[in-house]
Scaffold this motif. Structure first.
Motif, short mmCIF file in Angstrom:
data_model
loop_
_atom_site.label_atom_id
_atom_site.label_comp_id
_atom_site.label_asym_id
_atom_site.label_seq_id
_atom_site.Cartn_x
_atom_site.Cartn_y
_atom_site.Cartn_z
N ILE A 599 0.61 -1.49 -0.09
CA ILE A 599 -0.14 -0.11 -0.04
C ILE A 599 0.84 1.27 0.13
CG2 ILE A 599 -1.66 1.36 1.09
CD1 ILE A 599 -2.71 -1.44 2.46
N HIS A 600 0.63 2.21 -1.10
CA HIS A 600 1.20 3.32 -1.28
C HIS A 600 1.02 4.41 -0.62
CE1 HIS A 600 5.13 1.61 -3.04
NE2 HIS A 600 4.28 0.55 -2.90
N ILE A 601 0.77 5.32 0.13
CA ILE A 601 0.11 6.83 0.84
C ILE A 601 0.80 7.65 0.24
CG2 ILE A 601 -0.59 7.63 2.66
CD1 ILE A 601 -0.99 5.36 4.19
N GLN A 602 0.23 8.63 -0.45
CA GLN A 602 0.91 9.65 -0.70
C GLN A 602 0.09 10.81 -0.52
OE1 GLN A 602 0.83 9.58 -5.52
NE2 GLN A 602 2.52 7.98 -5.42
N GLN A 603 0.79 11.87 0.01
CA GLN A 603 -0.80 13.10 0.36
C GLN A 603 0.75 14.55 0.26
OE1 GLN A 603 -1.51 13.70 4.11
NE2 GLN A 603 -3.29 15.49 3.59
N ASP A 604 -0.11 14.94 -0.57
CA ASP A 604 1.04 16.40 -1.18
C ASP A 604 2.17 17.17 -0.94
OD1 ASP A 604 -0.46 16.07 -3.54
OD2 ASP A 604 -2.30 18.32 -3.21
N GLY A 605 2.86 17.10 -0.40
CA GLY A 605 3.75 17.81 0.59
C GLY A 605 4.21 16.73 1.55
N GLU A 606 4.34 16.23 1.59
CA GLU A 606 4.86 14.77 2.32
C GLU A 606 5.71 13.77 1.83
OE1 GLU A 606 1.82 13.77 5.01
OE2 GLU A 606 1.81 15.99 5.84
N ASP A 607 5.98 12.53 2.22
CA ASP A 607 7.04 11.74 1.75
C ASP A 607 5.90 10.88 1.29
OD1 ASP A 607 9.10 12.94 1.30
OD2 ASP A 607 10.08 12.29 3.78
N GLY A 647 2.33 4.41 8.88
CA GLY A 647 2.37 3.28 8.39
C GLY A 647 2.40 1.60 9.35
N GLU A 648 2.43 1.82 10.66
CA GLU A 648 2.73 0.83 11.83
C GLU A 648 1.42 0.25 11.82
OE1 GLU A 648 3.12 -0.39 16.44
OE2 GLU A 648 2.79 2.39 15.42
N LEU A 649 1.60 -1.13 11.65
CA LEU A 649 0.30 -2.10 11.34
C LEU A 649 -0.21 -2.24 13.64
CD1 LEU A 649 -1.63 -4.24 10.28
CD2 LEU A 649 0.27 -6.08 10.78
N LEU A 650 -1.64 -1.64 13.14
CA LEU A 650 -1.74 -1.58 14.73
C LEU A 650 -3.15 -3.56 14.88
CD1 LEU A 650 -4.30 1.66 14.04
CD2 LEU A 650 -1.51 1.21 15.45
N ASN A 651 -3.13 -3.85 14.19
CA ASN A 651 -3.71 -5.23 14.19
C ASN A 651 -4.34 -6.11 12.91
OD1 ASN A 651 -5.09 -7.00 15.88
ND2 ASN A 651 -7.18 -6.31 15.62
N GLU A 652 -4.05 -7.28 12.65
CA GLU A 652 -4.30 -8.62 11.63
C GLU A 652 -5.30 -9.13 11.75
OE1 GLU A 652 -0.97 -10.10 9.52
OE2 GLU A 652 -1.77 -11.51 10.86
N ILE A 653 -6.26 -9.36 11.31
CA ILE A 653 -8.01 -10.11 11.85
C ILE A 653 -7.92 -11.08 10.98
CG2 ILE A 653 -9.82 -9.54 11.79
CD1 ILE A 653 -10.17 -6.94 12.46
N GLN A 654 -7.50 -12.57 11.02
CA GLN A 654 -7.93 -13.21 10.50
C GLN A 654 -9.33 -12.98 9.95
OE1 GLN A 654 -5.33 -15.58 7.99
NE2 GLN A 654 -7.86 -15.39 7.57
N ALA A 655 -9.72 -12.38 9.51
CA ALA A 655 -11.69 -12.09 9.28
C ALA A 655 -11.74 -12.90 8.28
CB ALA A 655 -11.67 -10.85 8.91
N HIS A 656 -12.11 -13.52 7.25
CA HIS A 656 -12.63 -14.16 6.45
C HIS A 656 -11.23 -16.38 5.93
CE1 HIS A 656 -15.57 -11.41 6.57
NE2 HIS A 656 -14.75 -10.77 6.20
N THR A 657 -11.57 -17.37 5.37
CA THR A 657 -11.34 -17.53 5.24
C THR A 657 -10.38 -17.46 3.65
OG1 THR A 657 -13.10 -18.56 3.96
CG2 THR A 657 -12.41 -19.27 5.68
N ALA A 658 -9.13 -17.44 3.23
CA ALA A 658 -8.28 -17.84 2.72
C ALA A 658 -8.56 -18.08 1.62
CB ALA A 658 -6.91 -17.38 2.85
#
Length: 681
Positions: A599-607, A647-658
């Motif tokens: 995932i790439h997050i872009q905002q004007d004026g920021e890295d 960009g820190e991963l706060l939580n990971e949920i096994q929400a649905h089958t893969a």
């Protein structure tokens, strides 16, 4: 005699020696002459008379023997020789042979004389005539013409399946029809059927009719109450047949052979083909054939049952379209490990559509940012707290829940599924409120308008459905038809009732166009339309307070549509393709890359910030109302919660089958690999 012959007179006339010298031995010359035969000649005449009598008796025995043989041969099952036929044939051959050998000279004289030749010709013609009828009989027998049904519809002719069942019989079967005097018409029809069964196997099948009123003891023995019933009996096994049809009688033959019915559990809850559906996609004909083979079909939902019942002889998985959960796979595995059987049918993915296939298909925040609502290919939508605790399960769809949205006030949730329905729920309790009316087949995305007054749904059929939230009924203009287009993505404006749709249209030459439409849900008015991309649009979002619409494409480009002017521009951002887009109120744009799941997050004026954690394609992205948190849903079945600033991963949920756990299970546990192939037997 000449004078010069030197021989004595008695040598020249030898008969003179036999003349008696006594005159008394002469008879009167005028008396009639009588010939007296010696005694031995009289004996020969007696023998000749006895020989003639014996000849004709022998001929009679031979002819009778041949006739008896012919009659026995015709009467025997399959027209085969039996003991009577062989004995009669032997007697016939001995009789005919004796007729010739007792007096062969008489036979020869009879054949060579004029009358004999006439008789011989007559016999020859008779033999030819008889031989002709024998040939006709053989042809009729080989053609099996006696089994031809002469009724107009040939309704009493046995099918090949029934013939196969009859050929499998190993022990005799007695079929008893119980009919009263008032049921004579039914008995007559039953006899037409039963005659065909008996004719097909006369040594193994016999039938009879009993009036239960006159012979209640036999009816009681076979458990029959009243008339109009047929009972098939083989040894100690009996099967009751009700209804005069070939299918019912043949089912009775099967039942008495195999005994107690075997049970098949048809698993449901995953969009399986309906075992009772008579349409082209249903399996009702398969059910009929299974029941005729003495199988009993029961339905079973492993989501609600603790285990597969012990009496299951087999489980049937008839082309499931939604994924099984890990718990369901464990129940199937336990059953198979215990010696159970399974018939698994999986349809190939004929559409070729790579959009929204497996895992977690969508995820979004509740209006207060405290909850996350996700949906997946396992057929569920689930409500979670941001720390990963499951709050509610929205269960009812038969296959993939492709999208889910929550109303601005948080009171309602809407889901779209590949089962062709759009449903409305109470998100906190998981209770289904309504199934929305209209043409909802192929709906891929749903959303609420920002004012909460409308629910919008779009899909591959090119239809835009709009419902009023208050009544859950379509608006007066709904649906809107977008001819020749597949509508893939949808987003509501941050205010009011406008919404945007991303469409794919292909020309006759195969050229693709990615169009963006903007409508007003209150009136159905088209606000803007423009071709923005040359490939499939996989994500879009309103920006600048609703003044512009940004979109991303499979080709890696980002487009911008000015809603007021209808002008659009496009720029390539990530050449390897973009699968999802989310835009925060502050203008930060999050792109999910097809190639590597980043995932790439872009905002004007920021890295740029890069979020790396998913192992597969990301189907959906969503910002929290305050823009501080980002949620992602991916094909690996995971829903991840990120800090959008760090960009820190706060939580990971096994929400649905893969990726399809059933296919993975078959490959890992049974070395069965499922591919999109065609097998012709």
């Amino acid at each position: 005699m000449s004078d010069n012959d030197p021989r004595p007179e008695d040598e020249l006339n030898p008969e003179l020696d036999d003349i008696p010298e006594d005159d008394d031995d002469f008879e009167d010359a005028d008396a009639p002459r009588r010939r007296r035969l010696p005694d031995e000649n009289q004996a020969e005449a007696s023998v000749q008379f006895d020989r003639n009598t014996l000849r004709w008796v022998s001929l009679a025995v031979g002819v009778v023997g041949i006739l008896v043989m012919a009659i026995a041969l015709l009467a025997a099952p399959g027209n085969r020789f039996d003991t009577v036929s062989y004995i009669a044939l032997a007697a016939g051959l001995i009789g005919l042979t004796g007729f010739v050998l007792i007096d062969p000279q008489s036979v020869l004289s009879a054949l060579t004389g004029r009358s004999g030749q006439y008789a011989l010709t007559t016999w020859f013609l008779n033999i030819v005539f008889i031989a002709l009828w024998v040939v006709i009989f053989i042809l009729v027998r080989e053609a099996n013409l006696e089994n031809i049904d002469l009724t107009a519809a040939q309704q009493y002719r046995l099918s090949e399946e029934t013939i196969t069942i009859i050929e499998s019989l190993e022990e005799p079967v007695v079929i008893t029809g119980f009919y009263t005097d008032q049921q004579q018409a039914q008995q007559d029809e039953a006899e037409l059927w039963l005659e065909e069964y008996e004719r097909a196997a006369p040594n193994l099948i016999s039938y009879r009719f009993i009036d239960p009123d006159r012979d209640p003891r036999e009816a009681q023995r076979l458990g029959v109450q009243g008339g109009g019933v047929i009972v098939v009996e083989q040894g100690d096994n009996t099967a009751e047949v009700r209804g005069l049809s070939e299918r019912n009688i043949s089912t009775g033959l099967i039942n008495v052979q195999v005994g107690e019915a075997r049970i098949i559990y048809h698993l449901t809850g995953h969009g399986e083909r309906d075992i009772s559906d008579p349409s082209a996609v249903g399996l009702s004909q398969a059910r009929v054939l299974l029941e005729r083979s003495n199988f009993q079909i029961e339905t079973l939902n492993l989501r609600t049952e603790e285990a597969i019942p012990d009496d299951a002889d087999m489980i049937l998985l008839a082309s499931p379209t939604a994924n099984f959960s890990a718990d369901e796979i464990a129940k199937i595995d336990a059953y198979l490990d215990n010696g159970g059987g399974a018939l698994i049918m999986i349809d190939p993915q004929l559409s070729g559509n790579v959009v929204f296939s497996d895992g977690a298909l969508s995820a979004s925040f509740s209006p207060d940012g405290e909850l996350i609502l996700s949906s997946g290919a396992d057929g569920f939508a689930r409500l979670w707290s941001t720390d990963g605790e499951e709050v509610a399960v929205l269960q009812g769809h038969l296959t993939d829940v492709v999208d889910v949205s929550i109303s601005p006030d948080g009171d309602l949730a809407a889901t779209a599924s590949r089962d062709g329905t759009v449903r409305v729920w109470d998100p906190t309790s998981g209770e289904e409120i309504a199934q929305l009316p209209g043409q909802t087949d192929f709906t891929l995305r749903v959303d609420f308008s920002a004012d909460g007054d409308y629910i919008m749904g779009v899909g591959e059929a090119g239809l835009v459905n709009v419902w009023e939230t208050s009544s859950l009924e379509p608006t007066s203009y709904s649906p809107i038809q977008v001819a020749g287009s597949s509508l893939i993505v949808l987003d509501a404006a941050p205010e009011g009732s406008q919404f945007a749709v991303g469409a794919l249209r292909q020309s006759a030459a195969g050229a693709a166009s990615g169009l963006v439409y903007v409508w007003d849900a209150a009136t159905g008015e088209e606000i803007a339309q423009a071709q923005v991309h040359t490939d499939l649009i996989l994500g879009l979002a309103f920006t600048d307070g609703g003044a512009t619409v940004r979109s991303v494409s499979f080709d890696g480009s980002e487009g911008i549509l000015d809603v007021a002017s209808g002008e659009a521009s496009t720029e390539v951002r990530f050449p390897d393709g973009i699968s999802a887009l989310a835009v925060s109120e502050e203008g930060a744009r999050a792109f999910a890359l097809l190639a590597d799941g980043t995932i790439h997050i872009q905002q004007d004026g920021e890295d740029e910030i890069v979020l790396d954690g998913h192992d597969d394609v990301i189907w959906d992205l969503g910002y929290s109302p305050d823009g501080a948190t980002l949620v992602s849903a991916a094909r690996d079945g995971l829903v991840r919660v990120w800090d959008a600033e760090s960009g820190e991963l706060l939580n990971e949920i096994q929400a649905h089958t893969a990726i399809n756990p059933l296919i993975t299970y078959l490959e890992d546990n049974w070395a069965v690999q499922v591919d999109d192939n065609v097998i012709i037997d």
